[in-house]
Write an enzyme that holds these catalytic residues in place. Structure first.
Site, PDB file in Angstrom:
ATOM      1  N   PRO A 153       0.806  -1.219   0.000  1.00 41.65           N
ATOM      2  CA  PRO A 153       0.000   0.000   0.000  1.00 41.65           C
ATOM      3  C   PRO A 153       0.843   1.275   0.000  1.00 41.65           C
ATOM      4  O   PRO A 153       0.391   2.325  -0.447  1.00 41.65           O
ATOM      5  CB  PRO A 153      -0.798  -0.106   1.309  1.00 41.65           C
TER       6      PRO A 153
ATOM      7  N   GLU B 131      11.164  -9.693   2.797  1.00 39.33           N
ATOM      8  CA  GLU B 131      10.367  -8.943   1.819  1.00 39.33           C
ATOM      9  C   GLU B 131      11.215  -8.590   0.587  1.00 39.33           C
ATOM     10  O   GLU B 131      10.727  -8.630  -0.551  1.00 39.33           O
ATOM     11  CB  GLU B 131       9.802  -7.673   2.461  1.00 39.33           C
TER      12      GLU B 131
END
Ligand code: UDP
Ligand code: MN
Length: 352
Positions: free
Chosen positions: A232, A301
């Site tokens: 996001p 990540e």
């Protein structure tokens, strides 16, 4: 002159061949009645499994009989404000582009299990209750769901009532003094879990952050071979601003001018064998980096982003699938399905 011996031999061989042929055709006609049904015999009312190919779970989609739904259009998009397909032709899932009733109708009869992993190590156990309660309301409702909680505090796992077909499994993991290690070790534990589950490789898995809650449907529209969620915080940004690992010495390196999207480490998934490949590769690369004293900018990540750059996800989920509570909603976000709660890092993490 005809040789009587060879004539007999020819006649005998012909006889044997004839008998063999007859046996063969008999054995073909002794098949189950279903296999003898030609498509012409199948009326919509009594459609049998003969026209249902159960071979591949992922690519073969069988719609329920007589389901009434709005006619889809190929010239008028229901969402024109967002991009709904990647350049490698993977769908990007946004509210409004899919029909949840149709999708559930397709996926429910497949009798699949959705596995979810969630880590609640140390103080993060405090997020588990809300995570589980809201998953009950929104995450694959009506499906078989197995949630695996990995924790060092099994006694603090909350009691949450779960619907039938849904189960909670608790796995003990060691505590750690570094959050980076807790976060990154997830790949190893996910790899090991999948290795146990692989015999049923038709199933799907989603690996989710615990410091988040469900607010809207997260269901069968998200199923795919390899599924990634766009972060996001970066989905409107140029790739040069993505926080990829930029040191070429790391195995998570992504060069300037490369990269599609910035994906979340807090939510990803897909078919068991696909996520197994991802977890195994990210774990291997993370550990190989560690041996050379390198820790990628955003741990697993960063490795996940590298993996997804090379191995393109077959489905991309919009930031509806992992928003952040502190972020004001942008106009293209019609629904927040899953969102990270606001947390005080100093209070909950074992190290700064
Ligand atoms: N985690 C945990 N204990 C910790 C740190 C992390 O269980 O002390 C797990 C937890 O599932 C968490 C995930 O690792 O959701 C990723 O860490 P975090 O949510 O803090 O990362 P962020 O979303 O803030 O980048
Ligand atoms: Mn998180």
């Amino acid at each position: 002159m005809i040789n009587v011996k060879s004539l007999t031999a020819v006649l005998v061989s012909a006889l044997i061949l004839g008998v063999l042929y007859l046996c063969n055709s008999l054995s073909y006609s002794r098949t189950s009645p279903q296999q003898n049904i030609t498509p012409n015999n199948i009326t919509p009312k009594n459609r049998l499994s003969a026209d249902v190919n159960a071979m591949s779970n992922e690519v073969h989609l069988v719609a329920p009989d007589h389901l009434q739904y709005e006619q889809p259009s190929i010239v008028q998009g229901s969402r024109t404000d967002v991009v709904t397909v990647t350049p490698w032709m993977a769908p990007i899932v946004w509210e409004g582009i899919f029909n949840p009733v149709l999708l559930d109708g397709i996926y429910k009869p497949k009798n699949i299990t959705i596995i979810a992993t969630v880590f609640a190590v140390g103080n993060y156990i405090r997020f588990l209750k809300k995570f589980l309660e809201t998953a009950e309301q929104h995450f694959f409702v009506g499906f078989k769901v197995h949630i695996y909680v990995f924790t060092d505090r099994p006694n603090e796992v909350p009691q949450v009532t779960m619907a039938s077909g849904r189960q909670l499994m608790v796995r003990l993991v060691p505590s750690s003094k570094r959050w980076q290690e807790i976060s990154a070790r997830r790949m190893e534990l996910i790899q090991i879990l999948i290795e146990e589950q692989l015999p049923n490789n038709r199933n799907y898995i989603f690996c989710l952050d615990v410091d988040s809650e469900f607010h809207g449907r997260w269901g069968s529209e998200s199923l795919g071979g390899l599924v990634a969620v766009t972060h996001p915080g970066y989905y409107r940004d140029a790739r040069s601003n993505f926080p990829y690992e930029r040191r070429p010495s790391s195995r998570a390196y992504i060069a300037p001018g490369e990269g599609d999207f910035y994906y979340c480490g807090g939510a990803f998934g897909g078919l068991l064998q696909e996520v197994h490949q991802l977890a195994k590769t990210c774990r291997h690369n993370f550990e190989a980096d560690a041996k050379e004293d390198i820790e990628a900018a955003w741990q697993e990540e960063s490795h996940l982003n590298r993996y997804m750059w090379i191995n393109k996800p077959s489905k991309v989920l919009s930031p509806e699938y992992l928003w952040q509570d502190f972020k004001p909603r942008n106009p293209e976000i019609h629904i927040v399905r899953f969102s990270g709660v606001v947390k005080n890092y100093a209070e909950i993490r074992p190290n700064p």
